[in-house]
Scaffold this active site. Structure first.
Site, PDB file in Angstrom:
ATOM      1  CB  SER A  64     -67.030 -46.878 -29.876  1.00  0.00           C
ATOM      2  OG  SER A  64     -66.044 -47.111 -28.892  1.00  0.00           O
ATOM      3  CE  LYS A  65     -72.816 -42.731 -27.223  1.00  0.00           C
ATOM      4  NZ  LYS A  65     -74.068 -42.270 -26.617  1.00  0.00           N
TER       5      LYS A  65
END
Ligand code: GLU
Length: 488
Positions: free
Chosen positions: A257-258
């Protein structure tokens, strides 16, 4: 419905909510591959109906990043196409019209419940251990009837009336048949109070109107798909094929995930010197493989073999070490002139005008070792800075004193000035001879030369480096070093 095969059309539909996730390129790669393999089209649609999550400039970032990696679209907001506009915020009337039709047909209804009421009802259901769903309080009531009961908002939303019984099923190209019990599905909001559609409404209208044949997206959307299937069925539209891609995972199996993996955006890979062709090759290997198992292949070779049905469902591990290996492989295959042009911007960004010595002549020094273009300034920077920063104590090799070191540097300057040619073999012979004459170990002399010429104790091969630096470059560096040797 006809039996004629549908033209193959796939889309990627990112939302402009920040730097594009690497997963967007992952799915877009397969979209473009399948489109090309079947003579179809690849479409870019911008899903910007969630105004609250809009991040300035992210649309430009999406365009730039996808172009950088080489996933160019045939239709999209900036290039147009027959089924535009390709930006959802420019398509609002269509969604409203569709929602209105569903209300007229009794498939959807208006809801005036306030956020406070919705929250309370949800909490009550959770307390009773029921799946939290809207309780249909507004269903079947006129606006006046509903307002009389209070806990209302100014402007209503439109909700789907999900059947209480039965199942909704669809075939997923990657996962096979997937079924959901209707009684577990919430009466999804389609149109928000502000007149904007939710994702669910917009995605169905757009995929239909844009003639999308294969809807590809991450597995986190699987539970949304039955709602979409119902919408297609209610309005009598032909269903597209669905393919839900596995989520990309870290080594500990958490999802990439960012938020947790700041590297997970496309600009990060560009800025850190990954080659688009290596990153594409790497992404193609996530959950998919060539029928013959080979790991290095071009996009054109991928297109000849790509097949959504051969994607595996187990979350592929995003192994940055493997990407480094692949990137290094592509770098080693690259002709030096091309590599020079690709690495130059990285040197320039570090303030290094890589002109003298010419970059292509310097690259053989590091070609074998280079894994990422961004390593350029660190590995080659010394060539373009006549005076480097290093600890002068490093000039004095183990077992020698400052005076001897100075004398060695002095003699080395003379050797460099007198050397009839500046080829690495001649240089090596000359400096070996100097070490013998002065009664020092070659390792001792070479360490002094290395620190003086490359500003570090680890460097590319010393005499090849001196050859690239040339006589003037070497002499300048040795003179600087001589002046820097510590007094004692
Ligand atoms: N806008 C959605 C996203 O960014 C697209 C999902 C889909 O492809 O249907 O993930």
């Amino acid at each position: 419905m006809t039996d004629a095969p549908r033209p193959v059309r796939l889309r990627i539909a990112p939302s402009p909510t920040g730097d594009p996730h690497v997963g967007t390129a992952y799915i877009a790669l397969f979209d473009l591959g399948v489109a090309r393999r079947n003579g179809g089209r690849f479409i870019l649609r911008i899903e910007d109906t969630d105004q609250g999550r809009y991040v300035e400039n992210s649309e430009r970032n999406i365009f730039d990043s996808l172009r950088w990696i080489g996933l160019e679209w045939d239709e999209g907001p900036d290039v147009g196409g027959p089924y535009g506009p390709y930006r959802q915020s420019e398509r609002l009337p269509r969604y409203r019209e569709f929602a209105e039709t569903l209300v007229e047909q009794g498939k959807a209804y208006r809801c005036w419940c306030s956020p406070e009421r919705l929250k309370r009802v949800r909490e009550e259901m959770q307390a009773r251990k029921e799946p939290p769903k809207y309780d249909r309080f507004c269903y079947g009531k006129s606006e006046a009837e509903r307002r009389a009961l209070g806990e209302c908002t100014e402007r209503p939303v439109v909700r789907m009336l999900i059947p209480d019984e039965g199942v909704t099923a669809f075939e997923d190209l990657i996962r096979g048949r997937i079924e959901f019990e209707n009684k577990l599905i919430d009466d999804q909001v389609l149109l928000k109070g502000d007149g904007f559609p939710t994702y669910h409404l917009a995605v169905v209208v757009d995929d239909h109107e844009m003639r999308i044949s294969h809807v590809t997206r991450g597995e986190e959307w699987i539970s949304s798909t039955p709602k979409h299937v119902l919408l297609y069925e209610w309005i009598g539209w032909e269903l597209p094929k669905f393919a839900h891609f596995p989520l990309l995972r870290n080594e500990n199996r958490s999802k990439v995930s960012k938020r947790k993996n700041p590297w997970a955006t496309l600009p990060w890979f560009r800025d850190n010197g990954y080659l688009p062709e290596a990153l594409l090759n790497f992404l193609a290997l996530l959950g998919w493989s060539m029928p013959d198992g080979r790991e290095v292949f071009s996009f054109e070779e991928f297109v000849r073999e790509v097949d959504l049905e051969r994607i595996s469902t187990s979350g592929p591990i995003f192994d940055l070490n493997k990407l480094d290996w692949l990137n290094g492989h592509y770098i080693r295959q690259m002709p030096l002139d091309e590599l020079a042009e690709r690495i130059r911007p990285f040197l320039e960004r570090a303030g290094l005008a890589a002109e003298d010595p010419p970059l292509a002549s310097a690259l053989p020094l590091v070609h074998e070792r280079l894994k990422r273009l961004a390593e350029g300034p660190e590995l080659l920077g010394f060539l373009y800075q006549p005076v480097g920063e290093y600890d002068p104590k490093l000039l004095v090799p183990k077992g020698l004193d400052a005076g001897t070191t100075r004398a060695l540097l002095d003699a080395s300057i003379a050797r460099a000035n007198e050397a009839p040619s500046f080829g690495h073999a001649e240089l090596e012979a000359a400096f070996r001879e100097l070490a013998t004459e002065r009664g020092v170990k070659t390792g001792q002399l070479f360490m002094t030369l290395r620190v003086a010429c490359t500003y570090g104790t680890v460097s590319p091969p010393l005499f090849e480096t001196m050859e690239v630096l040339g006589r003037e470059g070497v002499v300048t560096r040795l003179e600087v070093a001589l002046a820097r040797v510590p007094s004692e």
